[in-house]
Design a protein around this motif. Structure first.
Motif, mmCIF file in Angstrom:
data_model
loop_
_atom_site.group_PDB
_atom_site.id
_atom_site.type_symbol
_atom_site.label_atom_id
_atom_site.label_comp_id
_atom_site.label_asym_id
_atom_site.label_seq_id
_atom_site.Cartn_x
_atom_site.Cartn_y
_atom_site.Cartn_z
ATOM 1 N N ASN A 5 96.557 40.082 -12.039
ATOM 2 C CA ASN A 5 95.590 39.000 -11.997
ATOM 3 C C ASN A 5 95.938 37.943 -13.041
ATOM 4 O O ASN A 5 96.167 38.264 -14.209
ATOM 5 N N ILE A 7 93.813 35.008 -13.349
ATOM 6 C CA ILE A 7 92.494 34.613 -13.836
ATOM 7 C C ILE A 7 91.426 35.292 -12.987
ATOM 8 O O ILE A 7 91.571 35.419 -11.775
ATOM 9 N N ARG A 8 90.394 35.753 -13.667
ATOM 10 C CA ARG A 8 89.305 36.445 -12.955
ATOM 11 C C ARG A 8 87.979 36.027 -13.551
ATOM 12 O O ARG A 8 87.803 36.035 -14.774
ATOM 13 N N THR A 28 89.030 35.701 -8.127
ATOM 14 C CA THR A 28 90.244 36.253 -8.745
ATOM 15 C C THR A 28 91.477 35.621 -8.108
ATOM 16 O O THR A 28 91.612 35.609 -6.884
ATOM 17 N N ALA A 52 86.104 27.743 -15.458
ATOM 18 C CA ALA A 52 87.459 28.257 -15.678
ATOM 19 C C ALA A 52 88.275 27.314 -16.558
ATOM 20 O O ALA A 52 89.151 27.758 -17.314
ATOM 21 N N LEU A 63 84.990 35.952 -18.137
ATOM 22 C CA LEU A 63 86.236 35.317 -17.742
ATOM 23 C C LEU A 63 87.389 36.125 -18.307
ATOM 24 O O LEU A 63 87.394 36.477 -19.493
ATOM 25 N N ILE A 65 91.755 36.423 -18.501
ATOM 26 C CA ILE A 65 93.096 35.888 -18.291
ATOM 27 C C ILE A 65 94.069 37.048 -18.497
ATOM 28 O O ILE A 65 94.021 37.726 -19.529
ATOM 29 N N ASP A 66 94.924 37.292 -17.502
ATOM 30 C CA ASP A 66 95.814 38.461 -17.567
ATOM 31 C C ASP A 66 95.025 39.744 -17.796
ATOM 32 O O ASP A 66 95.464 40.648 -18.525
ATOM 33 N N ALA A 78 90.985 26.315 -23.083
ATOM 34 C CA ALA A 78 91.536 26.604 -21.755
ATOM 35 C C ALA A 78 93.020 26.245 -21.708
ATOM 36 O O ALA A 78 93.840 27.000 -21.172
ATOM 37 N N GLN A 81 95.135 28.736 -23.210
ATOM 38 C CA GLN A 81 95.293 29.922 -22.358
ATOM 39 C C GLN A 81 96.170 29.628 -21.136
ATOM 40 O O GLN A 81 96.314 30.474 -20.265
ATOM 41 N N ILE A 83 95.633 27.106 -18.854
ATOM 42 C CA ILE A 83 94.842 26.636 -17.710
ATOM 43 C C ILE A 83 94.827 25.114 -17.713
ATOM 44 O O ILE A 83 94.508 24.482 -18.723
ATOM 45 N N ILE A 165 98.308 28.217 -14.986
ATOM 46 C CA ILE A 165 97.241 28.368 -13.990
ATOM 47 C C ILE A 165 96.794 26.948 -13.661
ATOM 48 O O ILE A 165 96.175 26.263 -14.481
#
Length: 505
Positions: A5, A7-8, A28, A52, A63, A65-66, A78, A81, A83, A165
């Motif tokens: 994943n 981003i979830r 996801t 996000a 939220l 990430i990985d 963001a 990260q 994004i 992302i």
């Protein structure tokens, strides 16, 4: 593609002024995939992606990430990260160059003089663009670029800031078929070959079916399905998105139009770099005349001139029986039933900081319907606005006093149309009416335009969406290099129109 994943978002909720925009929504996206996000206007797609991207903070939910829980305190977090979000309405400084815009978003270039940093950025822009398969001039001013080129600048801006992302909000809304194909192929390669994650917020089913590896559907702030688009038909996907959507009506093959209502003769830009180079067209009562063309060939300038925006032009724009369109005041235009729906609803059609009721009333204040300027009849304004909001299905309205800026793009467009159609229109000038609208809202807008035509109005439709022009227009003019270079009667040959759009020099 990786199974990991990227981003979830789990069980995310968010409210605005007591209105629940998101309710336990989940999403996801995995590394190496293009993931489409579908939903009606106001379904919560943009709200979820703004969380996000660190623009909103969730009230509940998590939220990852990985698969690691993170908390974002803003867009900078963001970006750290990996994004990056490209918004539907671009966030570029128009008088700046491409390199200057991108330098604003780079925190890792803090050494050297400004000129040295700008030179480094220009090199990075050229290299990154080449790796993505397109070119861009780093020293070109943004306000001199086409919409498609500005979108590339936005993508380069987030990628050079380190985004892995990539969130694209309605990326093909104002692109031609060829431009959209180039863009989506580029981002698909970025996901599949570079192992990145691309999130595609879109209303275009064909884009989803052709380019997405996975699709998540939202409705009324919640997630209703996540599946592979290859496992369902377009009809099934539409039904998941909007429920039982009405079937689009078929236009007649030919119509008997009335007398000429508007005659444009040799319309030219009065500038050193003219965009309009001799536009000639006649628009008749009881018809929709559609203008098709590749973006940047003068459509926006033509619309601006006809709508009374300060476009320096020469030539004639004769409203039959009234004389030169440019000589008419705004009040006289309203009295004559001229309705204008510009492409950019926020900058040209609405005063975003004002209330919904004020935005609706401004189209009729001059007439005296609401009393004198210094003592407006607020109850009448609110009654008329409430009736229009209900009739035109403007959603997301918690109060008529809320700012128009809080409406989603599609609902803002409905408000503009409600105001412009408050009087029975005699002449409608509309540019990209369904930009950013979902299937149901698009059908409703199209039906309004057909109804105006059937009631005898003359409708000039300017759109870079060839499907829209083909579906609505009784006659089609192709615009290229600042003039109409060909006209087609319905039923028209789509391939011939497409060739005229791209082949004319």
């Amino acid at each position: 593609m990786s199974n990991q994943n990227a981003i979830r978002l789990d069980s995310v909720s968010k409210s605005f002024d007591g209105f629940k925009a998101l309710s336990e929504a989940s999403f996801t996206a995995r590394w190496g995939e293009v993931h489409a996000l579908l939903g009606e206007n106001g379904a919560g797609k943009s709200s979820l992606m703004n969380i996000a991207a660190g623009l909103y903070a969730p009230e509940t939910g998590s939220l990852f990430i990985d698969d690691n829980a993170v908390r974002l305190n803003g867009p900078l977090d963001a970006a750290a990260q990996g994004i990056g979000m490209v918004h539907q309405h671009f966030k570029l400084v128009k008088p700046f160059t491409v390199a200057e815009n991108i330098l604003l978003g780079l925190r890792n270039l803090q050494t050297g003089t400004y000129r040295q940093r700008l030179a480094q950025v220009a090199e990075q822009i050229t290299a990154m663009a080449a790796s993505l398969g397109f070119s861009i001039e780093p020293h070109a001013r943004v306000d001199q670029l086409s919409v498609a080129e500005q979108q590339r600048v936005e993508i380069l801006k987030v990628l050079l800031a380190g985004a892995r992302i990539l969130i694209l909000d309605e990326p093909t809304a104002v692109l031609t078929d060829a431009e959209a194909e180039n863009l989506l192929t580029t981002v698909q390669n970025f996901a599949h070959q570079e192992g990145a994650a691309v999130i595609l917020v879109t209303h275009k089913m064909n884009d989803v079916m052709r380019y997405a590896d996975q699709v998540t559907v939202m409705r009324t702030g919640s997630t209703v399905a996540s599946l592979k688009p290859q496992t369902v038909s377009v009809g099934e996907l539409v039904k998941l998105t909007v429920g039982d959507a009405p079937t689009p009506p078929q236009i007649p093959a030919s119509r008997a139009a009335g007398e000429v209502k508007l005659a444009v003769r040799d319309l030219r830009s009065s500038s050193d770099a003219p965009v309009l180079r001799g536009v000639n067209l006649e628009l008749r009562s009881g018809e929709i005349y559609g203008i098709a063309g590749v973006g940047g060939n003068g459509q926006s300038e033509l619309a601006g001139a006809l709508m009374g925006l300060p476009e320096p032009v020469s030539g004639e724009m004769e409203l039959v029986g009234e004389g030169d369109l440019n000589s008419l005041s705004a009040a006289r235009r309203r009295e004559l039933g001229i309705a204008c729906i510009p492409a950019d609803r926020y900058s040209s059609a609405l005063a975003a900081p004002l209330s919904i009721s004020d935005n609706f009333a401004m189209g009729d204040v001059h007439s005296g319907r609401y009393g004198p300027f210094w003592f407006l009849r607020r109850k009448r304004i609110e009654a008329d606005t409430a009736a229009a909001v209900a009739e035109f299905d403007v959603q997301g309205v918690r109060s008529l006093q809320q700012k128009a800026a809080l409406l989603s793009g599609g609902n803002a467009q409905k408000l503009v149309i409600a105001r412009e159609f408050a009087r029975i229109p005699q002449l409608v000038i509309v540019h990209s009416p369904s930009r950013g609208l979902d299937v149901r809202a698009t059908l409703a807008v199209h039906e309004r335009l057909r109804s105006a035509r059937d009631a005898g109005a003359a409708v000039l439709l300017i759109s870079e969406d060839l499907d829209e022009v083909m579906a609505l227009a009784d006659r089609i003019g192709v615009m290229s290099a600042g003039r109409i270079i060909g006209e087609f009667a319905q039923p028209a040959d789509r391939q011939a129109i497409g060739q005229a759009m791209v082949n004319h020099v």
